[in-house]
Design a protein around this motif. Sequence first.
Motif, PDB file in Angstrom:
ATOM      1  N   THR A  71      22.966 -64.596 -42.935  1.00  0.00           N
ATOM      2  CA  THR A  71      23.278 -63.269 -43.722  1.00  0.00           C
ATOM      3  C   THR A  71      22.409 -63.240 -44.987  1.00  0.00           C
ATOM      4  OG1 THR A  71      25.705 -63.226 -42.932  1.00  0.00           O
ATOM      5  CG2 THR A  71      24.936 -62.262 -45.108  1.00  0.00           C
TER       6      THR A  71
ATOM      7  N   ARG B 287      27.151 -64.922 -54.073  1.00  0.00           N
ATOM      8  CA  ARG B 287      28.078 -65.344 -53.028  1.00  0.00           C
ATOM      9  C   ARG B 287      29.174 -64.091 -52.578  1.00  0.00           C
ATOM     10  NH1 ARG B 287      27.779 -67.808 -48.427  1.00  0.00           N
ATOM     11  NH2 ARG B 287      29.948 -68.350 -47.651  1.00  0.00           N
ATOM     12  N   PRO B 288      29.645 -63.446 -53.334  1.00  0.00           N
ATOM     13  CA  PRO B 288      30.577 -62.442 -52.943  1.00  0.00           C
ATOM     14  C   PRO B 288      29.854 -61.430 -52.318  1.00  0.00           C
ATOM     15  CG  PRO B 288      31.396 -62.976 -55.317  1.00  0.00           C
ATOM     16  CD  PRO B 288      30.054 -63.898 -54.780  1.00  0.00           C
TER      17      PRO B 288
ATOM     18  N   ILE C 137      29.142 -62.347 -48.648  1.00  0.00           N
ATOM     19  CA  ILE C 137      30.410 -62.328 -47.834  1.00  0.00           C
ATOM     20  C   ILE C 137      30.503 -60.742 -47.615  1.00  0.00           C
ATOM     21  CG2 ILE C 137      32.971 -62.230 -47.838  1.00  0.00           C
ATOM     22  CD1 ILE C 137      32.418 -64.967 -49.491  1.00  0.00           C
TER      23      ILE C 137
ATOM     24  N   GLN D  44      28.146 -59.802 -44.703  1.00  0.00           N
ATOM     25  CA  GLN D  44      28.788 -60.261 -43.474  1.00  0.00           C
ATOM     26  C   GLN D  44      29.631 -59.363 -42.814  1.00  0.00           C
ATOM     27  OE1 GLN D  44      30.349 -64.053 -44.417  1.00  0.00           O
ATOM     28  NE2 GLN D  44      28.461 -64.866 -44.670  1.00  0.00           N
ATOM     29  N   ALA D  45      30.326 -58.694 -43.728  1.00  0.00           N
ATOM     30  CA  ALA D  45      31.580 -57.531 -43.189  1.00  0.00           C
ATOM     31  C   ALA D  45      30.926 -56.493 -42.994  1.00  0.00           C
ATOM     32  CB  ALA D  45      32.589 -57.554 -44.116  1.00  0.00           C
TER      33      ALA D  45
END
Length: 399
Positions: free
Chosen positions: A77, A264-265, A268, A271-272
């Motif tokens: 990612t 980092r958020p 994520i 990724q979604a």
Amino acid sequence: MTMPAAAAAALPALAARAREVAASPVREILALTARPEVISFAGGLPAPELFDAAGIRAAYDRVLAERAATVLQYSTTEGDPALRAAVAGRLTRRGLATGAGDILVTGGSQQGLSLLATVLLEPGDVVLVESPTYLAALQCFGFAGARVVPVPTDEDGVRPDALEELVLRERPKLLYLIPDFQNPTGRTLPAERRRAVAEVAGRHGLWIAEDDPYGELRFEGDRLPWISSYEAAADRTVLLGSFSKVMAPGMRLGWLRAPEALLRPCVIAKQAADLHTSTVDQAAAARYLADSDLDAHLLRVRTAYRARRDALLAGLPAALPAGSTWNRPEGGMFLWVRLPAGHDATALLPAAITHDVAYVPGAPFYAADADPATLRMSFTTHTPDEIAEGLRRLTLAFG
């Protein structure tokens, strides 16, 4: 006896955000002006004849010949390590110390903005923006359910005194800025204001999204420091960048540089959204940066764009109604026009299209209190001779 078929039940309604966020008028105008005979000052498009097609093709050929099994496969990612390192290296050489681990590769800088909205904004949160500002940013924040509040500006961009007043009153979560050659106005935020913005963010606690798609398109003047480079804002500024204006927009490659608390958020959230950006496009971009001289390519692009800007500036006095005003950007792709009082750029656009010329009315770029007399003109996609002809047509439309 045959029973009548039951009527189909109504489908559930669309989400409120899908009903409330309008389509981009810029995209709509581009569709109207797709005819080849139209000279369009509307689109914020790079000049296609200046793409380094041969160099980009060689980069794709090489990565496909040398490691097809890797570049055609799923990837991480965060992005291609070589591309992240190349971006970090360019930022570091320009004075912003950056490691590859600070970079997330995105599907254009527009996705970076969407990721920030996803991880930062709750419905009702306040986002401060320049007035006017990038139209797709307004759409992005609208989909997030944010309340968008414009910061008063002048010819140099946001006014720090007005910004601080709004921060104290509205308690925003995010400030969105395009400091270099802003879209739509083409203006640049001076260094002293950048420092002041950083200090406001440091004193009062808010995130800054610093969008920089045009920074490498400077024709004249000195390069200015990123807001991200000021100590007061270093831990709260996300820098967004793009290869669309310097390599090719069809590759849909961008990046964001963020503090770890936000990086980092964003990973994520990505990724979604899409798992990762196209592996082969990232690999080709990294190969291109290693094998080709991007700075030499950009010199050619800037030289051409400067001549086109100058052609537009030279022809505006004769093409626009008496009393019109406009700015002189030091780089980028746009300049900003204000017609005399009583003129409405949106109402005048159909006449312009009838004469096979187009521009973008300024009103949609405002979060509030739109100025109907404003319009944006892009100078990148036509030669100086074509620009002169486009202005001749505009004279007829405004006549």
